[in-house]
Design a protein around this motif. Structure first.
Motif, short mmCIF file in Angstrom:
data_model
loop_
_atom_site.label_atom_id
_atom_site.label_comp_id
_atom_site.label_asym_id
_atom_site.label_seq_id
_atom_site.Cartn_x
_atom_site.Cartn_y
_atom_site.Cartn_z
N TYR A 210 0.79 -1.22 -0.16
CA TYR A 210 0.07 0.00 -0.05
C TYR A 210 0.79 1.41 -0.03
O TYR A 210 2.07 1.23 0.49
N ILE A 211 0.33 2.26 -0.57
CA ILE A 211 1.16 3.64 -0.75
C ILE A 211 0.04 4.57 0.24
O ILE A 211 -1.06 4.74 -0.07
N GLN A 212 0.65 5.17 1.06
CA GLN A 212 -0.15 6.08 2.19
C GLN A 212 0.43 7.44 1.91
O GLN A 212 1.44 7.85 1.90
N VAL A 213 -0.55 8.45 1.52
CA VAL A 213 -0.23 9.78 1.34
C VAL A 213 -1.37 10.55 2.22
O VAL A 213 -2.57 10.26 1.61
N ALA A 214 -0.99 11.18 3.13
CA ALA A 214 -2.03 11.87 4.01
C ALA A 214 -2.85 10.93 4.52
O ALA A 214 -2.32 9.86 5.27
N GLU A 215 -4.14 11.02 4.22
CA GLU A 215 -5.32 10.05 5.05
C GLU A 215 -5.69 8.91 3.92
O GLU A 215 -6.34 8.08 4.26
N LYS A 216 -4.92 9.23 2.62
CA LYS A 216 -5.20 8.21 1.83
C LYS A 216 -4.31 6.83 1.88
O LYS A 216 -3.28 6.87 2.15
N ASN A 217 -5.01 5.62 1.68
CA ASN A 217 -4.27 4.39 1.63
C ASN A 217 -4.50 3.68 0.44
O ASN A 217 -5.70 3.04 0.46
N ILE A 218 -3.84 3.70 -0.44
CA ILE A 218 -3.98 2.83 -1.67
C ILE A 218 -3.39 1.77 -2.04
O ILE A 218 -2.08 1.84 -1.82
N ASN A 219 -3.95 0.67 -2.67
CA ASN A 219 -3.42 -0.65 -2.88
C ASN A 219 -2.26 -0.45 -4.20
O ASN A 219 -2.71 0.14 -5.26
N ALA A 220 -1.21 -0.33 -4.18
CA ALA A 220 0.01 -0.43 -5.07
C ALA A 220 -0.01 -1.13 -6.14
O ALA A 220 0.37 -0.87 -7.24
N LYS A 221 -1.01 -2.39 -6.21
CA LYS A 221 -1.17 -3.28 -7.26
C LYS A 221 -2.56 -2.79 -7.74
O LYS A 221 -2.77 -3.41 -8.99
N SER A 222 -2.89 -1.65 -7.79
CA SER A 222 -4.25 -1.18 -8.35
C SER A 222 -3.65 0.18 -9.29
O SER A 222 -3.64 0.98 -8.52
N ILE A 223 -4.01 -0.03 -10.63
CA ILE A 223 -3.28 0.92 -11.50
C ILE A 223 -4.25 2.30 -11.16
O ILE A 223 -3.88 3.43 -11.05
N MET A 224 -5.46 2.04 -11.24
CA MET A 224 -6.64 3.00 -11.09
C MET A 224 -6.45 3.82 -9.65
O MET A 224 -6.40 5.02 -9.65
N GLY A 225 -6.08 2.87 -8.71
CA GLY A 225 -5.83 3.61 -7.24
C GLY A 225 -4.75 4.47 -7.34
O GLY A 225 -4.81 5.63 -6.93
N MET A 226 -3.61 3.98 -7.76
CA MET A 226 -2.33 4.72 -7.99
C MET A 226 -2.47 5.91 -8.70
O MET A 226 -1.86 7.00 -8.36
N MET A 227 -3.19 5.86 -9.87
CA MET A 227 -3.39 7.19 -10.48
C MET A 227 -4.25 8.22 -9.95
O MET A 227 -4.11 9.52 -10.04
N SER A 228 -5.05 7.79 -9.07
CA SER A 228 -5.78 8.52 -8.17
C SER A 228 -5.08 9.54 -7.27
O SER A 228 -5.41 10.59 -6.74
N LEU A 229 -3.91 9.12 -7.08
CA LEU A 229 -3.05 9.64 -5.77
C LEU A 229 -2.46 11.14 -6.50
O LEU A 229 -1.98 11.88 -5.78
#
Length: 84
Positions: A34-53
């Motif tokens: 997972y990649i955490q930025v501020a309060e977001k916790n995004i699955n690094a294996k999800s391309i759509m999730g990563m693009m949302s960061l």
């Protein structure tokens, strides 16, 4: 669980191609990544999730790995960000 602080080195920003490469890197590991930025916790294996960061160069993030190869995953993602 391992938490590692990493600074995004990409300039000017972290766009489509580096994100796709990051997802490929994260997908190599059995552990959850997972990649955490501020309060977001995004699955690094999800391309759509990563693009949302919308990561930008110089931004500090936290890489969280959890699972059987968490140490190897943490080092791999840290190395990836150092070489982007």
């Amino acid at each position: 669980m391992i938490k590692t602080s990493v600074v995004v080195k990409a300039n000017p920003g972290f766009d489509g191609r580096p994100i796709a490469l990051l997802v490929q890197e994260a997908s190599q590991y059995a552990s959850k990544v997972y990649i955490q930025v501020a309060e977001k916790n995004i699955n690094a294996k999800s391309i759509m999730g990563m693009m949302s960061l919308n990561l930008i160069g110089g931004e500090e993030i936290t890489v969280v790995t959890d699972g059987e190869d968490e140490q190897k995953a943490a080092e791999g993602i840290k190395t990836f960000f150092a070489n982007v």
